[in-house]
Design a protein around this motif. Structure first.
Motif, PDB file in Angstrom:
ATOM      1  N   LYS A   1       0.560  -5.470  -2.058  1.00  0.00           N
ATOM      2  CA  LYS A   1       0.346  -4.140  -2.617  1.00  0.00           C
ATOM      3  C   LYS A   1       0.181  -3.040  -1.573  1.00  0.00           C
ATOM      4  N   PHE A   2      -0.109  -3.410  -0.340  1.00  0.00           N
ATOM      5  CA  PHE A   2      -0.249  -2.411   0.716  1.00  0.00           C
ATOM      6  C   PHE A   2       0.859  -2.526   1.755  1.00  0.00           C
ATOM      7  N   ARG A   3       1.002  -3.689   2.363  1.00  0.00           N
ATOM      8  CA  ARG A   3       1.951  -3.829   3.476  1.00  0.00           C
ATOM      9  C   ARG A   3       3.395  -3.716   3.044  1.00  0.00           C
ATOM     10  N   LYS A   4       3.706  -4.092   1.797  1.00  0.00           N
ATOM     11  CA  LYS A   4       5.100  -4.204   1.388  1.00  0.00           C
ATOM     12  C   LYS A   4       5.527  -3.186   0.339  1.00  0.00           C
ATOM     13  N   VAL A   5       4.841  -2.060   0.265  1.00  0.00           N
ATOM     14  CA  VAL A   5       5.204  -1.002  -0.677  1.00  0.00           C
ATOM     15  C   VAL A   5       5.758   0.189   0.106  1.00  0.00           C
ATOM     16  N   VAL A   6       6.901   0.702  -0.313  1.00  0.00           N
ATOM     17  CA  VAL A   6       7.610   1.745   0.423  1.00  0.00           C
ATOM     18  C   VAL A   6       6.728   2.964   0.675  1.00  0.00           C
TER      19      VAL A   6
ATOM     20  N   PRO B   1       2.140   9.051   4.245  1.00  0.00           N
ATOM     21  CA  PRO B   1       1.822   7.680   3.806  1.00  0.00           C
ATOM     22  C   PRO B   1       0.387   7.283   4.124  1.00  0.00           C
ATOM     23  N   LEU B   2      -0.146   7.797   5.232  1.00  0.00           N
ATOM     24  CA  LEU B   2      -1.543   7.514   5.561  1.00  0.00           C
ATOM     25  C   LEU B   2      -2.461   8.070   4.476  1.00  0.00           C
ATOM     26  N   VAL B   3      -2.207   9.294   4.050  1.00  0.00           N
ATOM     27  CA  VAL B   3      -2.996   9.897   2.972  1.00  0.00           C
ATOM     28  C   VAL B   3      -2.839   9.096   1.687  1.00  0.00           C
ATOM     29  N   TYR B   4      -1.622   8.626   1.428  1.00  0.00           N
ATOM     30  CA  TYR B   4      -1.364   7.822   0.224  1.00  0.00           C
ATOM     31  C   TYR B   4      -2.155   6.518   0.269  1.00  0.00           C
ATOM     32  N   ARG B   5      -2.232   5.894   1.449  1.00  0.00           N
ATOM     33  CA  ARG B   5      -3.015   4.673   1.586  1.00  0.00           C
ATOM     34  C   ARG B   5      -4.502   4.956   1.394  1.00  0.00           C
ATOM     35  N   LEU B   6      -4.963   6.063   1.931  1.00  0.00           N
ATOM     36  CA  LEU B   6      -6.369   6.428   1.763  1.00  0.00           C
ATOM     37  C   LEU B   6      -6.699   6.660   0.290  1.00  0.00           C
TER      38      LEU B   6
ATOM     39  N   TRP C   1      11.596  -6.406   1.270  1.00  0.00           N
ATOM     40  CA  TRP C   1      10.653  -5.274   1.172  1.00  0.00           C
ATOM     41  C   TRP C   1      10.842  -4.287   2.321  1.00  0.00           C
ATOM     42  N   SER C   2      11.053  -4.807   3.532  1.00  0.00           N
ATOM     43  CA  SER C   2      11.141  -3.911   4.687  1.00  0.00           C
ATOM     44  C   SER C   2      12.467  -3.163   4.724  1.00  0.00           C
ATOM     45  N   LEU C   3      13.523  -3.764   4.178  1.00  0.00           N
ATOM     46  CA  LEU C   3      14.794  -3.051   4.111  1.00  0.00           C
ATOM     47  C   LEU C   3      14.689  -1.878   3.141  1.00  0.00           C
ATOM     48  N   SER C   4      13.896  -2.020   2.083  1.00  0.00           N
ATOM     49  CA  SER C   4      13.665  -0.892   1.172  1.00  0.00           C
ATOM     50  C   SER C   4      13.021   0.273   1.905  1.00  0.00           C
ATOM     51  N   VAL C   5      12.036  -0.036   2.754  1.00  0.00           N
ATOM     52  CA  VAL C   5      11.396   1.017   3.553  1.00  0.00           C
ATOM     53  C   VAL C   5      12.435   1.713   4.412  1.00  0.00           C
ATOM     54  N   GLU C   6      13.281   0.929   5.046  1.00  0.00           N
ATOM     55  CA  GLU C   6      14.300   1.492   5.935  1.00  0.00           C
ATOM     56  C   GLU C   6      15.299   2.349   5.186  1.00  0.00           C
ATOM     57  N   GLU C   7      15.786   1.877   4.046  1.00  0.00           N
ATOM     58  CA  GLU C   7      16.798   2.628   3.307  1.00  0.00           C
ATOM     59  C   GLU C   7      16.236   3.945   2.760  1.00  0.00           C
ATOM     60  N   TRP C   8      15.013   3.924   2.261  1.00  0.00           N
ATOM     61  CA  TRP C   8      14.407   5.170   1.773  1.00  0.00           C
ATOM     62  C   TRP C   8      14.110   6.126   2.917  1.00  0.00           C
ATOM     63  N   PHE C   9      13.777   5.573   4.060  1.00  0.00           N
ATOM     64  CA  PHE C   9      13.588   6.411   5.246  1.00  0.00           C
ATOM     65  C   PHE C   9      14.884   7.147   5.590  1.00  0.00           C
TER      66      PHE C   9
ATOM     67  N   PHE D   1      16.904  -0.489  -4.234  1.00  0.00           N
ATOM     68  CA  PHE D   1      15.723  -0.566  -3.373  1.00  0.00           C
ATOM     69  C   PHE D   1      14.501   0.074  -4.023  1.00  0.00           C
ATOM     70  N   LEU D   2      14.397  -0.100  -5.323  1.00  0.00           N
ATOM     71  CA  LEU D   2      13.262   0.424  -6.068  1.00  0.00           C
ATOM     72  C   LEU D   2      12.252  -0.655  -6.432  1.00  0.00           C
ATOM     73  N   HIS D   3      12.547  -1.905  -6.093  1.00  0.00           N
ATOM     74  CA  HIS D   3      11.686  -3.000  -6.515  1.00  0.00           C
ATOM     75  C   HIS D   3      10.307  -2.954  -5.866  1.00  0.00           C
ATOM     76  N   ASN D   4      10.186  -2.236  -4.755  1.00  0.00           N
ATOM     77  CA  ASN D   4       8.861  -2.072  -4.145  1.00  0.00           C
ATOM     78  C   ASN D   4       8.642  -0.634  -3.687  1.00  0.00           C
ATOM     79  N   PHE D   5       9.245   0.305  -4.403  1.00  0.00           N
ATOM     80  CA  PHE D   5       9.122   1.710  -4.000  1.00  0.00           C
ATOM     81  C   PHE D   5       7.679   2.199  -4.154  1.00  0.00           C
ATOM     82  N   SER D   6       7.118   2.039  -5.337  1.00  0.00           N
ATOM     83  CA  SER D   6       5.722   2.423  -5.564  1.00  0.00           C
ATOM     84  C   SER D   6       4.895   1.272  -6.112  1.00  0.00           C
ATOM     85  N   GLY D   7       5.587   0.225  -6.569  1.00  0.00           N
ATOM     86  CA  GLY D   7       4.906  -0.959  -7.081  1.00  0.00           C
ATOM     87  C   GLY D   7       5.155  -2.145  -6.179  1.00  0.00           C
ATOM     88  N   TYR D   8       5.013  -3.332  -6.720  1.00  0.00           N
ATOM     89  CA  TYR D   8       5.145  -4.532  -5.909  1.00  0.00           C
ATOM     90  C   TYR D   8       6.018  -5.558  -6.627  1.00  0.00           C
ATOM     91  N   PHE D   9       6.458  -6.553  -5.874  1.00  0.00           N
ATOM     92  CA  PHE D   9       7.215  -7.672  -6.443  1.00  0.00           C
ATOM     93  C   PHE D   9       6.750  -8.944  -5.757  1.00  0.00           C
TER      94      PHE D   9
END
Length: 307
Positions: free
Chosen positions: A142-147, A122-127, A78-86, A62-70
Motif C-alpha cells: 500500500k505504500f511502496r508499490k503505489v504510483v 508524493p511526500l505530502v501524499y504519503r504524510l 508496480w515499478s513500471l507503472s511508476v515509470e510510465e506515469w512519470f 498502468f492503473l492497477h496500482n495508480f492510487s490503489g494496490y494489487f
C-alpha cells in the motif's frame, strides 16, 4: 533529454511530446504487453501460482496500482507503472509550466520548480496517509508499490540531470564524493530495521532511497564502456536489463517455485544458479528476437534519439 527539449528559445510543441512518448512507448510497451499476457496465460492454466482475478484492463493502462494496490499477480509491474506515469505526467507539467511563466523568466528555474513539485507532492501524499496502520506486507503493497506514493522516485534522477546540465562543474568536481555519500545513504537505509508504521518509514525512507541512488550517477556517468570481459558482461546486462526485469520473477522464478521447489539447502543453491542462468538466457533471447527488432523499427520510423 526532456530538460534540453524544454530549455529552448521556442517551447516544444505538443507534437514533439507525442514523438517523445511514441519513442518511449516503443521502448517499453511491446515487451511489457508480451510478458503480461504470458503471465496471465501461465496463471490461468495453473502452470504458475497466482490470482488470475487480479488480472484486468487496468494492467494495460498502468492503473492497477495508480492510487490503489494489487496482489498476487505480476508483482514486479508496480515499478513500471511508476515509470510510465512519470514519463507521461512530467512532460505535461513542463509544457504547462513553460507556457504560463512570464516572458524573461529563466526556464532553468521553471524546470527546477517542476522537479521540486514532483519530489515533494508524493511526500505530502504519503504524510496524508500516515494514520493508515499496516503490517510489513501491507506496507510494501500500500505504500511502496503505489504510483501516487512513489512518483518522486525517478524525479531525483531528473534533479541530478538538472545539475549536470546547469552546474556541470559541480557534477564533475564532486562525482567521487557524491558517489561515496550515496553508498553511505543506501547502506544506512538498507541496513536499518524499521517499524512499518513509523513516521520515517512512511515518509522520508523512500526519499533517501531515491536520493542515495541518484548520487551514484555523476561518477557512473563518467564510465561509458569497458573493454574487459567483466566490462562487456556488465554492458550486456545493462542492454538486456529490461527483459530481465520483466522475466525474472513472474515467469522464471514462478515456474521454478511451482514445479522445482528444492527440498534441501544444497538443492536450493543449485536451483538458484539455474535461476540466474535461465534469467540471462531467456532475457537475451527476448531482447534479441523481440525487444531489439521493435526498437529497430522505432528508429527507422522516428530516427535515433537515445532510449
Amino acid at each position: 533529454m526532456l530538460i534540453q527539449l524544454f530549455d529552448q528559445p521556442q517551447p516544444p510543441t505538443f507534437s514533439k511530446l507525442i514523438r517523445f512518448w511514441k519513442r518511449r512507448w516503443f521502448r517499453t510497451l511491446p515487451n511489457y504487453y508480451l510478458v503480461l499476457l504470458l503471465n496471465a496465460l501461465f496463471v490461468y492454466t495453473g502452470f504458475t501460482k497466482g490470482n488470475i482475478e487480479e488480472f484486468n484492463w487496468k494492467f494495460f493502462l498502468f492503473l492497477h496500482n495508480f492510487s490503489g494496490y494489487f496482489t498476487d499477480f505480476f508483482w514486479e509491474s508496480w515499478s513500471l507503472s511508476v515509470e510510465e506515469w512519470f514519463y507521461l505526467l512530467t512532460p505535461l507539467a513542463l509544457l504547462f509550466t513553460i507556457a504560463i511563466i512570464k516572458p524573461g523568466t529563466s526556464k532553468k528555474f521553471a524546470i527546477l520548480s517542476v522537479i521540486l513539485f514532483f519530489i515533494f507532492s508524493p511526500l505530502v501524499y504519503r504524510l496524508y496517509h500516515l494514520p493508515m496502520q499496516v503490517d510489513a506486507f501491507w506496507y510494501d503493497v500500500k505504500f511502496r508499490k503505489v504510483v501516487l506514493m512513489r512518483l518522486d522516485a525517478i524525479m531525483y534522477g531528473v534533479l541530478f540531470a538538472w545539475f549536470k546540465i546547469y552546474a556541470k562543474d559541480l557534477w564533475e568536481k564532486h562525482a567521487k564524493t557524491c558517489f561515496v555519500c550515496g553508498l553511505m545513504i543506501l547502506y544506512a537505509v538498507i541496513a536499518s530495521r524499521q517499524d512499518p508504521n513509523s513516521f520515517y518509514a512512511k515518509s522520508f525512507y523512500f526519499s533517501f532511497v531515491s536520493l542515495g541512488a541518484a548520487m551514484l550517477l555523476p561518477l557512473a556517468e563518467q564510465t561509458k564502456s569497458f573493454s574487459t570481459r567483466v566490462g562487456k558482461s556488465i554492458t550486456h546486462i545493462s542492454i538486456v536489463s529490461y527483459s530481465m526485469y520483466l522475466l525474472n520473477l513472474g515467469i522464471i522464478a514462478s515456474v521454478i517455485s511451482a514445479h522445482f521447489m528444492p527440498a534441501s539447502p544444497s538443492g536450493a543453491l543449485v536451483w538458484y544458479l539455474i535461476y540466474w542462468i535461465a534469467v540471462f538466457i531467456f532475457s537475451t533471447l527476448l531482447y534479441n528476437y523481440f525487444e531489439k527488432p521493435v526498437m529497430d523499427l522505432r528508429d527507422r520510423k522516428w530516427g535515433k534519439s537515445g532510449n
